[in-house]
Design an enzyme around this catalytic site. Structure first.
Site, PDB file in Angstrom:
ATOM      1  N   CYS A 140       3.750 -31.116  -1.707  1.00 59.27           N
ATOM      2  CA  CYS A 140       4.467 -29.911  -2.134  1.00 59.27           C
ATOM      3  C   CYS A 140       4.342 -28.761  -1.126  1.00 59.27           C
ATOM      4  CB  CYS A 140       4.002 -29.460  -3.521  1.00 59.27           C
ATOM      5  SG  CYS A 140       2.213 -29.432  -3.745  1.00 59.27           S
ATOM      6  N   TYR A 141       3.347 -28.853  -0.245  1.00 59.37           N
ATOM      7  CA  TYR A 141       3.175 -27.857   0.817  1.00 59.37           C
ATOM      8  C   TYR A 141       3.013 -28.618   2.135  1.00 59.37           C
ATOM      9  CZ  TYR A 141       2.309 -24.480  -2.915  1.00 59.37           C
ATOM     10  OH  TYR A 141       2.429 -23.685  -4.023  1.00 59.37           O
TER      11      TYR A 141
END
Length: 401
Positions: A140-141
């Site tokens: 997600c990052y």
């Protein structure tokens, strides 16, 4: 005679509140007496401007595209490490933080030309700050490196959060050894060559409210040129110390944790500071209004430098070894005279805090209140007092096995 904060705020709203500084109230009370002064005066303003190490700021930079997670990685602001273990794009920068390549005290005494306190000053000044971040990457990052300029005008939040400021009295620092020493209380020359102190004395906030009758959690204050609040009692808050008959502590006692919007603040009142041979810090301007709710509270605000005693501590031997011994007590009037007599010797004195700037803060706060720009707040909870049982305890060392 009794007043309430609500009644005083109503007078502020109408423009009829009588506001004076902690310096001015001394003469007023002397001329008119405590009773009449308490009837006439509504607010007494205080101020202090000095180095306050336990200071810092937390920031939220906003998300980059693609997203990066600072937490678990490394982040620096102008090459000064910031703490990133909070979340994706939240950071905390402390006043004492130093660049990794600073030589520190390898060449003694180190100069410590730039650190976290300077970054905070430059943020407040609206300067661009170089942010470099490395991360391990997640689904997600996914981003693993970010280099960019940030500016306080563009980031989401910049909050000054200082966990120990506005100390209620403090040590007077001396050096009995045969060599010059370098401390957070400045350079101390050998054989009682000088002594340094760092309190605004009769203008200092907590010395004008020694038992924390009006200053508590939620008290609105002047902070760094803007407004802030007392968030909690400061770390090392230690109310149970020796006091004079008027309640003035003769040792380091209470402290404030304070918080406010860094975007409102000014580099005039937040100054990155280098302490030779010690490190970096932040010089902070704080002003606290004292609502005159009773004759008792008015009486506390009439404290003078003659009535405030500081303990002279040997920073060569006793302080580093956590000994409670003192070399003597001196009044702030003596300290401000420029010299004191100690151990049969006349010793020159110097202050790390600025009394003229403290006067200026008290006057700025006075003008804000008198003009209706600043209203008082009712504390939601008191600071722990003498009866709380809170003391500042030394570390209980236990060997690692």
């Amino acid at each position: 005679m009794a007043k309430t904060i609500a009644e005083i705020n109503e007078k502020i709203k109408k423009g009829t509140a009588v506001v004076v500084t902690a310096e001015e109230i001394i003469g007023i009370a002397r001329d008119k007496g405590i009773k009449k002064a308490a009837q006439e005066v509504d607010v007494v303003t205080t101020g202090t401007f000095g180095p306050m190490c336990s200071s810092g700021a937390y920031l939220n930079t906003g998300h980059a595209k693609p997203r990066i997670k600072f937490g678990g990685g490394r982040v620096s602001l102008n090459d000064v490490p910031a703490y990133a273990g909070l979340a994706a794009v939240d950071l905390f920068i402390g006043a004492n933080a130093l660049p990794d390549d600073d030589p520190r005290n390898k060449v003694h005494p180190g100069e410590f030309n730039y650190g976290g306190g300077h970054v905070i000053e430059e943020l407040a000044a609206g300067k661009d700050i170089r942010l470099v971040a490395t991360a391990y990457g997640t689904d997600c990052y996914p981003r693993k490196r970010l280099e960019t300029w940030i500016n306080i005008k563009d980031i989401n939040e910049a909050i000054l959060f200082n966990i120990r400021n506005a100390y209620q009295n403090y040590n007077v620092a001396a050096n009995t050894s045969d060599t010059t020493i370098y401390t957070y209380m400045g350079v101390l020359r050998a054989k009682l060559g000088n002594i340094n102190y760092a309190t605004a004395g009769q203008l200092s906030p907590l010395l004008n409210d020694p038992y924390y009758k009006t200053i508590g959690i939620g008290t609105k204050i002047f902070l760094g040129g803007g407004t802030g609040f007392v968030a909690w009692h400061g770390t090392q808050h230690n109310p149970d110390v020796p006091r004079t008959e008027k309640g003035v502590p003769t040792r380091g006692a209470g402290a404030l944790a304070v918080i406010g919007d860094l975007k409102q603040m000014s580099p005039r009142w937040l100054v990155g500071t280098s302490m030779l041979g010690y490190g970096t810090t932040l010089t902070v301007g704080i002003g606290v209004p004292i609502p005159i709710l009773s004759e008792e509270i008015l009486g506390y605000t009439t404290v003078t430098d003659d009535e405030i005693l500081g303990a002279v501590v040997d920073y060569a031997k006793d302080y580093p070894n956590l000994k409670a011994d003192i070399l003597g007590e001196v009044s702030y009037a003596q300290l401000r005279s420029g010299k004191v007599k100690l151990k049969g010797k006349e010793v020159p004195t110097a202050s790390l805090s600025s009394y003229p700037r403290a006067v200026e803060i008290a006057n700025v706060l006075k003008e804000w209140i008198a003009s209706g720009k600043f209203f008082l707040t009712e504390p939601v909870a008191p600071l722990p007092g003498v009866e709380s049982g809170i003391t500042f305890k030394p570390l209980k060392e236990r060997p690692l096995e």
